[in-house]
Design a protein around this motif. Structure first.
Motif, PDB file in Angstrom:
ATOM      1  N   SER A   1      25.048  88.439  22.858  1.00  0.00           N
ATOM      2  CA  SER A   1      26.373  88.268  23.437  1.00  0.00           C
ATOM      3  C   SER A   1      26.886  89.574  24.022  1.00  0.00           C
TER       4      SER A   1
ATOM      5  N   LYS B   1      25.069  92.051  25.038  1.00  0.00           N
ATOM      6  CA  LYS B   1      24.217  92.374  26.188  1.00  0.00           C
ATOM      7  C   LYS B   1      24.720  91.636  27.434  1.00  0.00           C
ATOM      8  N   ARG B   2      25.028  90.339  27.267  1.00  0.00           N
ATOM      9  CA  ARG B   2      25.534  89.533  28.382  1.00  0.00           C
ATOM     10  C   ARG B   2      26.881  90.077  28.869  1.00  0.00           C
ATOM     11  N   GLN B   3      27.765  90.414  27.923  1.00  0.00           N
ATOM     12  CA  GLN B   3      29.076  90.924  28.306  1.00  0.00           C
ATOM     13  C   GLN B   3      28.984  92.256  29.037  1.00  0.00           C
TER      14      GLN B   3
ATOM     15  N   MET C   1      21.614  89.071  34.258  1.00  0.00           N
ATOM     16  CA  MET C   1      22.523  88.433  33.299  1.00  0.00           C
ATOM     17  C   MET C   1      22.087  86.999  33.011  1.00  0.00           C
TER      18      MET C   1
ATOM     19  N   VAL D   1      18.903  86.989  30.925  1.00  0.00           N
ATOM     20  CA  VAL D   1      19.217  87.320  29.533  1.00  0.00           C
ATOM     21  C   VAL D   1      19.797  86.113  28.810  1.00  0.00           C
ATOM     22  N   ASP D   2      20.701  85.388  29.485  1.00  0.00           N
ATOM     23  CA  ASP D   2      21.345  84.224  28.863  1.00  0.00           C
ATOM     24  C   ASP D   2      21.690  83.200  29.947  1.00  0.00           C
TER      25      ASP D   2
ATOM     26  N   SER E   1      25.184  81.937  30.879  1.00  0.00           N
ATOM     27  CA  SER E   1      26.149  82.763  31.596  1.00  0.00           C
ATOM     28  C   SER E   1      26.262  82.389  33.071  1.00  0.00           C
TER      29      SER E   1
ATOM     30  N   SER F   1      29.604  82.148  34.893  1.00  0.00           N
ATOM     31  CA  SER F   1      30.280  83.420  35.170  1.00  0.00           C
ATOM     32  C   SER F   1      30.042  83.867  36.610  1.00  0.00           C
TER      33      SER F   1
END
Length: 399
Positions: A53, A55-57, A82, A85-86, A89, A92
């Protein structure tokens, strides 16, 4: 031995056992490295953040800062990383693209959403993006909008987007292209309304051409029971506009068809609603002198309905007959206030307040606010429909 702040920070994080502390420092280091132009080092730094989380942020913060500062050369790389990674996301990305539009960077915004599989979490958010893009786009940029509209899985939203595109083309003086889009709608009410919307944006011969085409399509539409109410509304609105712009023959034909459609509405309250709205328009345009002579009020007075419903009809009557308005408004309030077992005092009080607000607004002849929730209370119901009715309306769009 001398060392730089970046290496010193990395060394310090290696001594930390707390993952949260480590994430906090690495995320800030990545931001500093990115602003120093060291994007590879920043991404490597973020890769060492232990929490998914966080890392994504961290990646989102870098991307958002790039958008805000209009330093977008590495934006696509940040966004793709991003999402890798997830995958959760992805929505976003749509928010970042919307921010790019707000900054006037249309090319990068459309590039961003086309690079990611699902950059929006709803069709409404997808539409909001493309509507904003169309609003800002110049003619040469609209091909991107056309391609984007083809990706809508919901035909309602695609139609809505195409209507926005047609209106933008009119503003850009591309009338033949706008006309082609308007002709493409398969549902007659939407096709007619599209031409009506285009007529609102034009003057002179172009206005007359679009308005006449809107009326022509509507006049050839069969008045089926399930469409009677919508047709009554649309005939009335187009007819009123035609008469006000001196297209008398078309206006009178459409208002006559509105009368026919209204008479075929099967639900009594809805039928009276359309009939009184039409009566209000006919009186205002000088086509009738007395609403009482035009409509038999005894029909609705004999209905076995609640006081609240009776008050609704009473307000429509009051709006249509200003010469008797004080008595009619008072009667509507009396009907709303009658005690009934299935309605609490609070419900009746809320209805009376609603009537008083509408009476005050009507009495002072205040203009619409442009806010649907306020205007739903303040405007006459007929005026509200004139401002806000559309056969393109979609259930979850609050329109």
């Amino acid at each position: 031995m001398m060392t730089n702040p970046f290496d010193a920070t990395l060394t310090a994080t290696e001594l930390m056992s707390n993952p949260m502390a480590k994430s906090l420092v690495l995320a800030e280091l990545a931001q500093v490295q990115s602003e120093a132009g060291l994007i590879d080092d920043a991404l490597a730094c973020i890769n060492n953040i232990p929490n998914l989380s966080e890392k994504r942020q961290a990646l989102f913060r870098l991307a958002f800062r790039a958008v805000q500062e209009n330093k977008t050369e590495n934006l696509l790389r940040l966004v793709r990383t991003m999402v890798e990674v997830d995958p959760k996301s992805m929505p976003s990305v749509g928010r970042l693209a919307q921010s790019l539009l707000d900054n006037g960077n249309l090319e990068k915004a459309i590039e961003l959403v086309r690079a990611i599989e699902k950059p929006f979490d709803s069709e409404l958010n997808r539409y909001n993006f493309i509507a904003k893009f169309i609003e800002l786009a110049e003619k040469e940029q609209l091909d991107n909008a056309r391609l984007f509209l083809e990706t809508f899985s919901d035909m309602d939203y695609r139609d809505w987007g195409n209507l926005a595109l047609a209106k933008r083309l009119v503003l850009l003086k591309q009338l033949p292209e706008a006309q082609t889009i308007a002709e493409s709608f398969s549902f007659p009410l939407r096709q007619s309304w599209a031409f009506f919307e285009l007529s609102r944006l034009t003057t002179g011969k172009s206005h007359d051409m679009f308005l006449c085409r809107a009326g022509e399509i509507l006049e050839t539409t069969s008045i089926e029971p399930d469409l009677a109410e919508s047709l009554a509304i649309q005939f009335r609105i187009l007819g009123k506009t035609a008469l006000k712009t001196d297209n008398t023959e078309l206006g009178l034909r459409l208002l006559e068809l509105s009368e026919t459609a209204a008479s075929q509405i099967s639900v009594p309250i809805q039928r009276f609603r359309s009939q009184y709205f039409l009566a209000k328009v006919l009186r205002e345009l000088g086509q009738i002198h007395s609403v009482q002579k035009y409509l038999d009020s005894e029909q609705w007075k004999q209905l076995e309905i609640s006081g609240l419903d009776r008050s609704r009809i009473g307000v429509w009557v009051a709006e249509a007959e200003p010469e008797n308005s004080l008595t009619l408004w008072g009667r509507a309030i009396q009907d709303a206030g009658k005690p009934e077992q299935k309605f609490t005092d609070i419900l009746r009080a809320e209805r009376i307040v609603e009537i008083l607000r509408r009476f005050n607004f009507s009495n002072n002849k205040l203009p619409p606010s442009g806010e649907p929730e306020r205007d739903a209370v303040n405007l006459s119901a007929e005026e509200f429909e004139e401002y806000y009715y559309s056969p393109f309306a979609i259930k979850d769009c609050n329109c």
